[in-house]
Design a protein around this motif. Sequence first.
Motif, PDB file in Angstrom:
ATOM      1  N   LEU A 109       0.813  -1.216   0.000  1.00 35.12           N
ATOM      2  CA  LEU A 109       0.000   0.000   0.000  1.00 35.12           C
ATOM      3  C   LEU A 109       0.845   1.264   0.000  1.00 35.12           C
ATOM      4  O   LEU A 109       0.299   2.358   0.099  1.00 35.12           O
ATOM      5  N   LEU A 110       2.181   1.130  -0.058  1.00 30.49           N
ATOM      6  CA  LEU A 110       3.011   2.325  -0.153  1.00 30.49           C
ATOM      7  C   LEU A 110       2.719   3.020  -1.481  1.00 30.49           C
ATOM      8  O   LEU A 110       2.858   2.421  -2.543  1.00 30.49           O
ATOM      9  N   PRO A 111       2.278   4.289  -1.458  1.00 34.62           N
ATOM     10  CA  PRO A 111       1.755   4.912  -2.682  1.00 34.62           C
ATOM     11  C   PRO A 111       2.818   5.307  -3.697  1.00 34.62           C
ATOM     12  O   PRO A 111       2.540   5.330  -4.883  1.00 34.62           O
ATOM     13  N   ASN A 112       4.031   5.669  -3.265  1.00 33.19           N
ATOM     14  CA  ASN A 112       5.016   6.211  -4.206  1.00 33.19           C
ATOM     15  C   ASN A 112       5.968   5.146  -4.726  1.00 33.19           C
ATOM     16  O   ASN A 112       7.162   5.371  -4.879  1.00 33.19           O
ATOM     17  N   ARG A 113       5.433   3.980  -5.004  1.00 33.21           N
ATOM     18  CA  ARG A 113       6.256   2.898  -5.540  1.00 33.21           C
ATOM     19  C   ARG A 113       6.646   3.198  -6.984  1.00 33.21           C
ATOM     20  O   ARG A 113       5.856   3.689  -7.770  1.00 33.21           O
ATOM     21  N   GLN A 114       7.903   2.888  -7.327  1.00 30.54           N
ATOM     22  CA  GLN A 114       8.407   3.065  -8.686  1.00 30.54           C
ATOM     23  C   GLN A 114       8.957   1.742  -9.190  1.00 30.54           C
ATOM     24  O   GLN A 114       9.489   0.939  -8.421  1.00 30.54           O
ATOM     25  N   VAL A 115       8.831   1.547 -10.486  1.00 28.58           N
ATOM     26  CA  VAL A 115       9.417   0.349 -11.089  1.00 28.58           C
ATOM     27  C   VAL A 115      10.934   0.385 -10.962  1.00 28.58           C
ATOM     28  O   VAL A 115      11.594  -0.649 -10.883  1.00 28.58           O
ATOM     29  N   ALA A 116      11.501   1.595 -10.897  1.00 32.94           N
ATOM     30  CA  ALA A 116      12.952   1.722 -10.746  1.00 32.94           C
ATOM     31  C   ALA A 116      13.446   1.103  -9.450  1.00 32.94           C
ATOM     32  O   ALA A 116      14.611   0.708  -9.351  1.00 32.94           O
ATOM     33  N   ASP A 117      12.587   0.983  -8.444  1.00 27.83           N
ATOM     34  CA  ASP A 117      12.996   0.370  -7.179  1.00 27.83           C
ATOM     35  C   ASP A 117      13.364  -1.100  -7.362  1.00 27.83           C
ATOM     36  O   ASP A 117      14.136  -1.658  -6.577  1.00 27.83           O
ATOM     37  N   VAL A 669       9.995  -0.435 -21.659  1.00 29.02           N
ATOM     38  CA  VAL A 669       9.680   0.837 -21.026  1.00 29.02           C
ATOM     39  C   VAL A 669       8.188   0.923 -20.728  1.00 29.02           C
ATOM     40  O   VAL A 669       7.363   0.824 -21.619  1.00 29.02           O
ATOM     41  N   GLN A 670       7.865   1.108 -19.454  1.00 25.50           N
ATOM     42  CA  GLN A 670       6.474   1.235 -19.039  1.00 25.50           C
ATOM     43  C   GLN A 670       6.100   2.715 -18.990  1.00 25.50           C
ATOM     44  O   GLN A 670       6.960   3.595 -18.955  1.00 25.50           O
ATOM     45  N   PRO A 671       4.786   3.038 -18.952  1.00 29.47           N
ATOM     46  CA  PRO A 671       4.387   4.442 -18.911  1.00 29.47           C
ATOM     47  C   PRO A 671       4.960   5.190 -17.714  1.00 29.47           C
ATOM     48  O   PRO A 671       5.252   6.363 -17.803  1.00 29.47           O
ATOM     49  N   ALA A 672       5.153   4.529 -16.562  1.00 24.13           N
ATOM     50  CA  ALA A 672       5.634   5.233 -15.374  1.00 24.13           C
ATOM     51  C   ALA A 672       7.155   5.338 -15.366  1.00 24.13           C
ATOM     52  O   ALA A 672       7.728   6.406 -15.254  1.00 24.13           O
ATOM     53  N   SER A 673       7.823   4.223 -15.486  1.00 22.57           N
ATOM     54  CA  SER A 673       9.274   4.240 -15.399  1.00 22.57           C
ATOM     55  C   SER A 673       9.822   2.905 -15.842  1.00 22.57           C
ATOM     56  O   SER A 673       9.087   1.955 -16.074  1.00 22.57           O
ATOM     57  N   VAL A 674      11.121   2.829 -15.958  1.00 19.46           N
ATOM     58  CA  VAL A 674      11.761   1.565 -16.274  1.00 19.46           C
ATOM     59  C   VAL A 674      12.870   1.324 -15.279  1.00 19.46           C
ATOM     60  O   VAL A 674      13.293   2.222 -14.582  1.00 19.46           O
ATOM     61  N   GLU A 689      17.464   4.636 -16.334  1.00 17.82           N
ATOM     62  CA  GLU A 689      16.697   5.546 -17.182  1.00 17.82           C
ATOM     63  C   GLU A 689      15.210   5.379 -16.899  1.00 17.82           C
ATOM     64  O   GLU A 689      14.713   4.273 -16.788  1.00 17.82           O
ATOM     65  N   MET A 690      14.510   6.496 -16.783  1.00 17.18           N
ATOM     66  CA  MET A 690      13.064   6.468 -16.548  1.00 17.18           C
ATOM     67  C   MET A 690      12.403   7.351 -17.607  1.00 17.18           C
ATOM     68  O   MET A 690      12.578   8.558 -17.620  1.00 17.18           O
ATOM     69  N   GLN A 691      11.657   6.735 -18.498  1.00 13.14           N
ATOM     70  CA  GLN A 691      11.043   7.449 -19.603  1.00 13.14           C
ATOM     71  C   GLN A 691       9.526   7.422 -19.472  1.00 13.14           C
ATOM     72  O   GLN A 691       8.950   6.384 -19.213  1.00 13.14           O
TER      73      GLN A 691
END
Length: 792
Positions: A109-117, A669-674, A689-691
């Motif tokens: 439930l952590l809201p600011n999750r990124q794929v880069a993590d 590459v996903q819409p949020a980040s890679v 890289e995050m596109q």
Amino acid sequence: MDLDHGKCWKTSKKESWKTVLLLAYQSLGVVYGDLSISPLYVYKSTFAEDIEHSETNEEIFGVLSFVFWTLTLIPLVKYVFVVLRADDNGEGGTFALYSLICRHAKVGLLPNRQVADEALSTYKLEQPPEKKNSSGLKLFLEKHKALHTALLLLVLIGTCMVIGDGLLTPAISVFSAVSGLELSMSKEHHQYAVVPITCFILVCLFALQHYGTHRVGFFFAPVVLTWLLCISALGLYNIIHWNPHVYEALSPYYMFKFLKKTRKSGWMSLGGILLCITGSEAMFADLGHFSYTAIQIAFTFLVYPALILAYMGQAAYLSQNYHTSHRISFYVSVPESVRWPVLVLAILASVVGSQAIISGTFSIINQSQSLGCFPRVKVIHTSDKIHGQIYIPEINWILMILCIAVTIGFRDTKHLGNASGLAVMTVMLVTTCLTSLVIILCWHKPPIIAISFLLFFGSIELLYFSASLTKFREGAWLPILLALFLMTIMFVWHYATIKKYEYDLHNKVSLEWLLALGPSLGIARVPGIGLVFTDLTSGIPANFSRFVTNLPAFHRILVFVCIKSVPVPFVPPAERYLVGRVGPPAHRSYRCIVRYGYRDVHQDVDSFETQLVDRLADFIRYEWHRTHETICNGDDTSQSNESSSECRLAVIGTVAFPGPRTFEIEESVQPASVSVEFPTVESVTDVIEMQQLGVIERRVRFAIDDESDTDARTNMDDQLREELEDLHTAQQAGTAFILGHSHVRAKQGSSVLKRLAVNFGYNFLRRNCRGADVVLKVPPVSLLEVGMVYVV
């Protein structure tokens, strides 16, 4: 920070066994203090009221059989051979299991999750290839959002009960040890001596917490080792002297015989028997400080045999002295000639056991903060060398007051045992449920194995749990009441935190607005660095627009800082900083995401500020190299407008750019980040890289050779030099920390429950807990607070 705290057993073959044995010895004082002192109160709690010891000895033999098989099945089979393997990068405990589940299935439930993590080296999966037998459950869990909340609530229940155990264990341990005075004093004097002495020891114990365990930790292992040898020797003496045939009672037949004779009263007495496994959870919770092999060896070859001998010795004594059943306790089986030395040793062992559970309470509250499930408290790290040793002043004094109040209020082992037993068994049930999910989702085992594990151990623990619930009016109400209170606080805080993040997400300001700010609008750029703290990982936070509206100026160097937690135990320093630009280089605006694990040590503000500036300088150099030295293979037209947008973040580590380096990156590459997977931690100095693009397949090659690196240093252009000089000048001018000072209000038309939780509950907690400036150790002279009203 000691990054090798969980891997210190990985030495050469020549030293491996020596190292493991040393760790096993050290684990005695930290892990087994609580478990080793259980013989002090198990028999006394079991025979407190529900059953009586008769001349046939069926009761005492039945209890011994239950104790033996409970110790064998729960700590030995369940924890040592199964649960300890469910570690998270060497870390154990409730949050380690939850972290593993969240990484293998999107249920966090952590809201600011990124794929880069997911590119973190500690974000490794057990078996990345998807298995059919786990995909069904995984999809089911990910599909139903209510199950995400239910899973978090289950973790919070376990957390609350661990905190309750931290309150009850010191009370029952010290009280049981001091109660040995009853054999040397009259009943009148004993009645007025035990409670004051117990309270005095507890006050001393909590008052010394701020020194840290490491200052007196060298004393813990010898005390527990001596105590285990002592109870083993006493057990052997009693077996040989009183009843050499007591080993027959280890047969499971005596358990059925016991229940057949005692019926309901025997079932209710299980609430006392379960106390023999208090402290078993510590084997898993403290796994990060030792190793699986060390804990396994210490328990299997020392702790387990010592406890079995101690319980058998007590049973042997009582089987021949049943007329003393009205005074059943540990000390009646101790010969008078050694009773005083054993009493002193028992008190020391109880203090060591209490110390371990108090430290564990601090640790789990700190982890709850990382999940956004606990109000902010001040965390003090008591050791620079030993990872994870912390002290929380507010929690320490609250625990001390409650612990003394419980001791004075209950004043007997029976009620304290009933309360402690319920807390312990609830934690074990939570661990069993979470481990079952780990078996399917993380280990990819057939569901039948997980179901068998859940049914077998869950049924045993439910039997003990039901016996504990029957003692609700006799002490078991305390952990339930405490858990409800803590659950309310945690859930309200977590709910409001999520709602605040959603509000920030929907009210963030566009990048075009930021780039339009300038002299034409009466906005000035002042010298210095402005650190704008936000929970957002992208976009301009609303509190910055409020700041510029009220004070039409902002700093020459502007950095949007997001300090976030990721579902891993720790993040290596080389992968902590995720840095990128906000707008074109001339605007001098950056974004820095600082990532911490749930057991990481947050650095003090001086080192943080200095390291942040160093990482910004490294990022500027990297950007220059990327712009001038990158060779792109494939279509890259999508990056034509990157200079005017916020679309790339790079991992900037602590290692410089020496020598030639080549990275092959295959991206989906996903819409949020890679994210990019690096082979080693040391190589993570350059790029993730995050596109913000559609889903495309790209292949990029970055190459930096010695010749181009030399040319770059020789022909460094004026723009790079000017940007670095601007950063250095701004650092000399000073740094301002811009934080939001929030007030949360429920929307009109919200339910009464929501209005109570948000308008009163959350705001009360926010006003009476530590502010973000204290937690981040922001100097008051450098603090700028921006008032914000959140309508959620």
